[in-house]
Design a protein around this motif. Structure first.
Motif, PDB file in Angstrom:
ATOM      1  N   HIS A 228       0.851  -1.195   0.000  1.00  0.00           N
ATOM      2  CA  HIS A 228       0.000   0.000   0.000  1.00  0.00           C
ATOM      3  C   HIS A 228       0.888   1.247   0.000  1.00  0.00           C
ATOM      4  O   HIS A 228       2.041   1.192   0.446  1.00  0.00           O
ATOM      5  N   ILE A 229       0.335   2.344  -0.486  1.00  0.00           N
ATOM      6  CA  ILE A 229       1.011   3.640  -0.430  1.00  0.00           C
ATOM      7  C   ILE A 229       0.117   4.624   0.327  1.00  0.00           C
ATOM      8  O   ILE A 229      -1.063   4.775   0.003  1.00  0.00           O
ATOM      9  N   ALA A 230       0.701   5.263   1.350  1.00  0.00           N
ATOM     10  CA  ALA A 230       0.026   6.348   2.066  1.00  0.00           C
ATOM     11  C   ALA A 230       0.622   7.656   1.543  1.00  0.00           C
ATOM     12  O   ALA A 230       1.750   8.006   1.888  1.00  0.00           O
ATOM     13  N   ASP A 231      -0.127   8.352   0.705  1.00  0.00           N
ATOM     14  CA  ASP A 231       0.395   9.508  -0.019  1.00  0.00           C
ATOM     15  C   ASP A 231      -0.081  10.803   0.617  1.00  0.00           C
ATOM     16  O   ASP A 231      -1.285  11.003   0.825  1.00  0.00           O
ATOM     17  N   ILE A 232       0.886  11.679   0.930  1.00  0.00           N
ATOM     18  CA  ILE A 232       0.552  12.996   1.487  1.00  0.00           C
ATOM     19  C   ILE A 232       0.357  13.966   0.332  1.00  0.00           C
ATOM     20  O   ILE A 232       1.307  14.296  -0.385  1.00  0.00           O
ATOM     21  N   ASP A 233      -0.880  14.404   0.140  1.00  0.00           N
ATOM     22  CA  ASP A 233      -1.196  15.352  -0.922  1.00  0.00           C
ATOM     23  C   ASP A 233      -2.585  15.923  -0.650  1.00  0.00           C
ATOM     24  O   ASP A 233      -3.374  15.355   0.104  1.00  0.00           O
ATOM     25  N   TYR A 234      -2.878  17.062  -1.275  1.00  0.00           N
ATOM     26  CA  TYR A 234      -4.191  17.715  -1.130  1.00  0.00           C
ATOM     27  C   TYR A 234      -4.509  17.984   0.349  1.00  0.00           C
ATOM     28  O   TYR A 234      -5.666  17.882   0.776  1.00  0.00           O
ATOM     29  N   ASP A 235      -3.489  18.278   1.168  1.00  0.00           N
ATOM     30  CA  ASP A 235      -3.647  18.578   2.595  1.00  0.00           C
ATOM     31  C   ASP A 235      -4.170  17.385   3.392  1.00  0.00           C
ATOM     32  O   ASP A 235      -4.732  17.565   4.485  1.00  0.00           O
ATOM     33  N   THR A 236      -4.015  16.181   2.876  1.00  0.00           N
ATOM     34  CA  THR A 236      -4.479  15.011   3.618  1.00  0.00           C
ATOM     35  C   THR A 236      -3.586  13.827   3.280  1.00  0.00           C
ATOM     36  O   THR A 236      -2.560  13.978   2.606  1.00  0.00           O
ATOM     37  N   ILE A 237      -3.944  12.656   3.784  1.00  0.00           N
ATOM     38  CA  ILE A 237      -3.209  11.428   3.483  1.00  0.00           C
ATOM     39  C   ILE A 237      -4.195  10.412   2.931  1.00  0.00           C
ATOM     40  O   ILE A 237      -5.193  10.079   3.585  1.00  0.00           O
ATOM     41  N   ILE A 238      -3.933   9.946   1.720  1.00  0.00           N
ATOM     42  CA  ILE A 238      -4.811   8.987   1.054  1.00  0.00           C
ATOM     43  C   ILE A 238      -4.050   7.674   0.907  1.00  0.00           C
ATOM     44  O   ILE A 238      -2.900   7.664   0.461  1.00  0.00           O
ATOM     45  N   ILE A 239      -4.684   6.563   1.298  1.00  0.00           N
ATOM     46  CA  ILE A 239      -4.054   5.251   1.182  1.00  0.00           C
ATOM     47  C   ILE A 239      -4.539   4.570  -0.092  1.00  0.00           C
ATOM     48  O   ILE A 239      -5.744   4.429  -0.321  1.00  0.00           O
ATOM     49  N   TYR A 240      -3.576   4.176  -0.929  1.00  0.00           N
ATOM     50  CA  TYR A 240      -3.857   3.485  -2.185  1.00  0.00           C
ATOM     51  C   TYR A 240      -3.375   2.036  -2.082  1.00  0.00           C
ATOM     52  O   TYR A 240      -2.294   1.790  -1.544  1.00  0.00           O
ATOM     53  N   PRO A 241      -4.111   1.087  -2.628  1.00  0.00           N
ATOM     54  CA  PRO A 241      -3.608  -0.289  -2.676  1.00  0.00           C
ATOM     55  C   PRO A 241      -2.542  -0.426  -3.758  1.00  0.00           C
ATOM     56  O   PRO A 241      -2.580   0.273  -4.773  1.00  0.00           O
ATOM     57  N   ASN A 243       1.698  -0.846  -5.112  1.00  0.00           N
ATOM     58  CA  ASN A 243       2.994  -0.219  -4.874  1.00  0.00           C
ATOM     59  C   ASN A 243       3.012   1.223  -5.401  1.00  0.00           C
ATOM     60  O   ASN A 243       1.966   1.780  -5.747  1.00  0.00           O
ATOM     61  N   TYR A 244       4.201   1.808  -5.486  1.00  0.00           N
ATOM     62  CA  TYR A 244       4.291   3.223  -5.851  1.00  0.00           C
ATOM     63  C   TYR A 244       3.795   3.483  -7.264  1.00  0.00           C
ATOM     64  O   TYR A 244       3.025   4.427  -7.494  1.00  0.00           O
ATOM     65  N   ASP A 245       4.210   2.673  -8.220  1.00  0.00           N
ATOM     66  CA  ASP A 245       3.770   2.883  -9.605  1.00  0.00           C
ATOM     67  C   ASP A 245       2.260   2.730  -9.730  1.00  0.00           C
ATOM     68  O   ASP A 245       1.613   3.456 -10.500  1.00  0.00           O
ATOM     69  N   ASP A 246       1.676   1.780  -8.978  1.00  0.00           N
ATOM     70  CA  ASP A 246       0.215   1.614  -8.974  1.00  0.00           C
ATOM     71  C   ASP A 246      -0.466   2.887  -8.468  1.00  0.00           C
ATOM     72  O   ASP A 246      -1.484   3.325  -9.007  1.00  0.00           O
ATOM     73  N   MET A 247       0.117   3.479  -7.404  1.00  0.00           N
ATOM     74  CA  MET A 247      -0.459   4.703  -6.830  1.00  0.00           C
ATOM     75  C   MET A 247      -0.427   5.851  -7.830  1.00  0.00           C
ATOM     76  O   MET A 247      -1.427   6.567  -8.000  1.00  0.00           O
ATOM     77  N   VAL A 248       0.705   6.023  -8.494  1.00  0.00           N
ATOM     78  CA  VAL A 248       0.829   7.122  -9.462  1.00  0.00           C
ATOM     79  C   VAL A 248      -0.205   6.967 -10.575  1.00  0.00           C
ATOM     80  O   VAL A 248      -0.872   7.932 -10.965  1.00  0.00           O
ATOM     81  N   GLU A 249      -0.356   5.735 -11.087  1.00  0.00           N
ATOM     82  CA  GLU A 249      -1.332   5.488 -12.148  1.00  0.00           C
ATOM     83  C   GLU A 249      -2.753   5.748 -11.657  1.00  0.00           C
ATOM     84  O   GLU A 249      -3.551   6.408 -12.340  1.00  0.00           O
ATOM     85  N   HIS A 250      -3.067   5.256 -10.464  1.00  0.00           N
ATOM     86  CA  HIS A 250      -4.410   5.449  -9.903  1.00  0.00           C
ATOM     87  C   HIS A 250      -4.696   6.938  -9.683  1.00  0.00           C
ATOM     88  O   HIS A 250      -5.795   7.436  -9.982  1.00  0.00           O
TER      89      HIS A 250
END
Length: 543
Positions: A228-241, A243-250
């Motif tokens: 999973h990736i916990a991404d800090i952006d848009y003033d919050t933290i969003i968890i994506y299922p 890896n990193y490349d999956d998160m960027v694409e999503h």
């Protein structure tokens, strides 16, 4: 390995953090579950390390938000000098605080000549705690971890003060991994590891069953380890299922979907507004009111500005060099009676991209500095091609960027006839837009200093680029931009790095320091791995 309650989670509830008028994240509520491996991502300055410190309890939120965590948490400490008066093996065992305190108290009681009844009872209690914490195999298990990260058995009894700074960092990593923590919080664990040690760490983490939260600028590491990736952006933290490349694409797909939806809404709203304007004063008032309500309902979704920024890195050469760039014959160098490399023979040609890899301390930087004349070899000759000039990116930027200036003024001293606007435009491409270009050089972060050094290299337009660990301070987007810039550069590149994606994307030749000497491999990094039968560690654990 993790031994504990599998239902224990890290729960963050309504946590906010900011500095002055700047908000890093606002009202964040997320859960981190056992068996998952989370990469904590975001550009330099997004608040990754701050959020990690909030998770460990080192930093308090700006509001009344709360964090609940397991009892046993392994944390990668950042002060490499805090344990200089301790043995290396003891520093690792300190990662299990309960065990270490019990062992210290037991050893103190054992020094007492005549024990009271209470002391004897306490000694029994301590032995029970030590047994529960696997204390009788503690040094053996600590030794296994130390060997895995490159510290041999004959050093385990030495004091921490005897180690170089990068190896002290490795011991602190071993400390975080020791003792079966229910959660592991690792901030840049690969920073001082060579490729072999990074592979060992990945293998270890694949089998880890607790909660892993890791910050890393190594995209290959995040893609290999994270579920999973916990991404800090848009003033919050969003968890994506994924890896990193999956998160960027999503993330890109989600934003594109919102942008497309907003365009459709805008087109529909325009049609409705035309109807309202045409019939507002007529007899179709009910239809007009209905259209007005529909316009309100179709209001486009507000798109917050993403904090992801990628510098635009493009290297050019003012005058190409001849085909034969460098000839090396019999190059030998050593220090204090230890030979780092011997009888090196190289012929480097225009357009080659040479990655220099190997464990820490084997001579990569020394070879690089011999090639550019910063230090003299013990034997051998070097012959550069006619009109060979290079730009150099050193591992430590502090000698290059002195305090007492601004980013703009520092870069302008290397200006030839480009003009102020060209320099400002170059700084803007490297994310020093507006007032950022006036930032004091002593206040630059590691990532900002790295980008400023690269801006100088871009302005110099030399046909040869020489890099010593350029990714150490860069965020993931900047590393990707650097790989693109080097891949498209028509000149010659030498780069010392542990970043596998950078090597894979750029290298056309690999100089590898091994136990058998320096291997000069003509081909890509993937071809090198295949030809030398190097295997990535098998993935284990839950996915």
């Amino acid at each position: 390995m993790f031994r504990g309650n599998q239902t224990v989670m890290i729960i963050v509830n309504e946590v906010s953090k900011g500095f002055g008028t700047r908000t890093l994240f606002d009202n964040v509520s997320v859960k981190f579950s056992p068996g998952n491996r989370y990469g904590l991502t975001g550009p330099n300055g997004a608040g990754k390390s701050t959020f990690m410190k909030i998770l460990t309890g080192q930093v308090e939120p700006s509001n009344r938000g709360t964090v609940s965590r397991p009892k046993k948490v392994g944390v990668l400490k950042q002060n490499q000098f805090a344990y200089d008066d301790e043995r290396i093996i003891d520093t690792v065992v300190m990662g299990n605080e309960t065990l270490w305190e019990a062992m210290k108290e037991r050893d103190a009681l054992c020094e007492v000549t005549e024990l009271t009844l209470d002391q004897m009872n306490r000694l029994g209690e301590l032995e029970s705690v030590i047994a529960d914490e696997d204390g009788y195999t503690a040094e053996f298990k600590a030794g296994e971890i130390l060997r895995g990260i490159g510290i041999p058995d004959d050093q385990h009894e030495n004091m921490m003060s005897t180690l170089a700074t990068d190896y002290k960092f490795r011991v602190l990593l071993a400390q975080a991994l020791f003792g079966g923590p229910e959660a592991l919080l690792l901030d840049e664990p690969t920073n001082h590891l060579d490729l072999e040690s990074i592979h060992w760490l990945e293998d270890f983490l694949y089998g880890y069953e607790g909660i892993l939260i890791v910050i890393s600028h190594d995209r290959h590491f995040l893609n290999s380890v994270c579920t999973h990736i916990a991404d800090i952006d848009y003033d919050t933290i969003i968890i994506y299922p994924g890896n990193y490349d999956d998160m960027v694409e999503h993330k890109m797909q989600a934003r594109q979907s919102v942008e497309s939806d907003n365009k459709d809404k805008a087109k529909k709203i325009l049609q409705l507004q035309e109807f309202v304007a045409r019939f507002a004063a007529g007899q179709r008032s009910s239809q007009v009111q209905s259209r007005k309500k529909e316009i309100q309902r179709l209001a486009p979704q507000e798109l917050k500005r993403s904090n992801i920024q990628r510098p635009f890195i493009r290297f050019e050469q003012e005058k190409p060099i001849g085909r034969e760039v460098l000839s090396v014959r019999g190059l030998t160098k050593g220090f204090d009676g230890k030979t780092l490399f011997k009888d090196v023979e190289l012929d480097i040609f225009r357009g080659e991209k040479i990655a220099i890899i190997g464990s820490n301390g084997v001579g990569k930087t020394t070879l690089l500095r011999c090639l550019i004349g910063e230090i003299q070899p013990d034997a051998g000759t070097l012959k550069w091609g006619d009109s060979a000039t290079w730009s150099y990116y050193p591992q430590d930027y502090h000698d290059e960027i002195k305090p007492g200036s601004t980013a703009l003024d520092w870069l302008m001293q290397y200006m030839k006839d480009e003009g102020h606007q060209v320099v400002r435009g170059l700084l803007g491409r490297m994310l020093f837009s507006g007032d950022e270009s006036l930032k004091a050089t002593e206040a630059l972060s590691g990532g900002e200093a790295a980008r400023l050094l690269m801006a100088r290299m871009m302005m110099q337009k030399n046909p040869i680029l020489v890099f010593d660990e350029p990714t150490n301070h860069l965020d993931l987007e900047a590393v990707s931009a650097l790989a693109e810039g080097l891949s498209t550069f028509p000149g010659t590149v030498f780069v010392v790095t542990h970043d596998r994606d950078l090597i894979s994307d750029v290298a056309t030749r690999v100089l590898s320091f091994t136990n058998d000497g320096l291997i000069n491999f003509l081909g890509t990094y993937d071809e090198y791995l295949q030809s030398h039968k190097f295997k990535e560690p098998a993935k284990k654990g839950k996915w």
